[in-house]
Scaffold this motif. Structure first.
Motif, PDB file in Angstrom:
ATOM      1  N   ALA A 177      32.974  37.473  59.965  1.00 20.85           N
ATOM      2  CA  ALA A 177      32.275  37.185  61.216  1.00 20.85           C
ATOM      3  C   ALA A 177      32.844  35.899  61.809  1.00 20.85           C
ATOM      4  CB  ALA A 177      30.773  37.047  60.974  1.00 20.85           C
ATOM      5  N   LYS A 178      32.474  35.616  63.036  1.00 20.17           N
ATOM      6  CA  LYS A 178      32.993  34.428  63.714  1.00 20.17           C
ATOM      7  C   LYS A 178      31.880  33.722  64.484  1.00 20.17           C
ATOM      8  CE  LYS A 178      37.697  36.224  64.444  1.00 20.17           C
ATOM      9  NZ  LYS A 178      38.347  35.280  63.519  1.00 20.17           N
ATOM     10  N   VAL A 179      32.115  32.431  64.762  1.00 22.63           N
ATOM     11  CA  VAL A 179      31.256  31.677  65.665  1.00 22.63           C
ATOM     12  C   VAL A 179      32.088  31.341  66.896  1.00 22.63           C
ATOM     13  CG1 VAL A 179      29.934  29.562  66.032  1.00 22.63           C
ATOM     14  CG2 VAL A 179      29.863  30.712  63.805  1.00 22.63           C
ATOM     15  N   HIS A 180      31.635  31.818  68.040  1.00 20.55           N
ATOM     16  CA  HIS A 180      32.345  31.588  69.297  1.00 20.55           C
ATOM     17  C   HIS A 180      31.661  30.453  70.056  1.00 20.55           C
ATOM     18  CE1 HIS A 180      34.713  35.297  68.854  1.00 20.55           C
ATOM     19  NE2 HIS A 180      33.604  35.810  68.349  1.00 20.55           N
ATOM     20  N   ILE A 181      32.415  29.395  70.312  1.00 23.39           N
ATOM     21  CA  ILE A 181      31.902  28.236  71.036  1.00 23.39           C
ATOM     22  C   ILE A 181      32.190  28.434  72.517  1.00 23.39           C
ATOM     23  CG2 ILE A 181      32.134  25.756  71.390  1.00 23.39           C
ATOM     24  CD1 ILE A 181      32.877  25.520  68.429  1.00 23.39           C
TER      25      ILE A 181
END
Length: 262
Positions: free
Chosen positions: A121-125
């Motif tokens: 998964a990823k965290v998109h800023i």
């Protein structure tokens, strides 16, 4: 079609809801919303349903994640982001966050990084009220870069702050000067963009942040400056309202679904 959910059901989240209703995000299905204030979640879910779309108002984060979303849009607070990030990522759900200030906490940042990697998964800023992350990060990668962040607010936005003084009512005042990490500790929600700029440049410990108060000024001005031996870049954004932050989420969602990415 990708499934999205929203945590935090204020005005910025409503921009995303409206974008879905208006057909601006055809690659996405908004399946659930969650807020600690149940009425807020019910309001957004009802708005979706009035427009012929099913959307569940969830009472807990667990209920929200049980919908198996591909993306969770976080539009709550840095404190909420710290609570929901790891469980969401463990669910295999990527996060699009507006509460970037939470990532100034090194321990939390490392936990998020490890968990996201372990669960694909990823965290998109998102850019929020600033922008230019591409050129800022590029200039930083070139080496030997220095960077600074300037924020200007009207006194009305600072009257409830612990740093408020009566002189702000009549004269321009420097309210804060320090690092991005110190800034987010002092203003947990008012300087999220400073943390975003620091992560794109020289880091929360090195980015110098100053905040000024101007009588009668309405809105927010964010000015990020980065220099190295070859590049001098300035990103200067004024926004009359916070709406640009909500629209930056819409822009991020479009990029994630598009074969051509800005």
């Amino acid at each position: 079609m990708k499934k999205i959910v929203i945590a935090g059901c204020g005005k910025l989240s409503e921009i995303v809801v409206d974008a879905v209703i208006q057909g601006l995000l055809p690659e996405y299905e908004l399946v659930g919303v969650y807020s600690r204030t149940a009425e807020s979640a019910e309001r957004l879910a009802s708005k979706m349903e009035r427009n012929g779309r099913e959307c569940k108002a969830c009472g807990t984060l667990e209920e929200l994640l049980s919908l198996n979303p591909d993306y969770l849009v976080e539009a709550a607070t840095p404190a909420a982001m710290k609570e929901l990030a790891v469980p969401t990522l463990k669910n295999g759900t990527s996060i699009i966050t507006l509460s970037i200030g939470a990532l100034a906490d090194t321990s939390f940042y490392e936990d998020v990084t490890k968990t996201a990697s372990a669960h694909n998964a990823k965290v998109h800023i998102v850019s929020g009220a600033t922008g230019g992350f591409d050129v800022l990060r590029t200039a930083a990668l070139m080496g030997n870069a220095s960077a600074s962040f300037y924020n200007e607010k009207g006194v009305s936005a600072l009257r409830k702050s612990a740093l408020y003084t009566p002189e702000m009512e009549t004269k321009n005042t420097e309210v804060f000067s320090g690092t991005a990490r110190e800034a987010i500790q002092t203003f947990p929600t008012g300087l999220n963009v400073a943390v975003a700029a620091s992560l794109a440049t020289v880091g929360p410990e090195k980015l110098k942040v100053t905040m000024h108060s101007t009588p009668e000024f309405v809105g927010d001005r964010q000015r990020v400056e980065i220099k190295n031996s070859q590049v001098h870049a300035v990103v200067d954004v004024f926004s009359a309202t916070p709406e640009i932050a909500g629209w930056s989420v819409v822009s991020t969602l479009l990029n994630l679904a598009s074969p051509i990415v800005f």
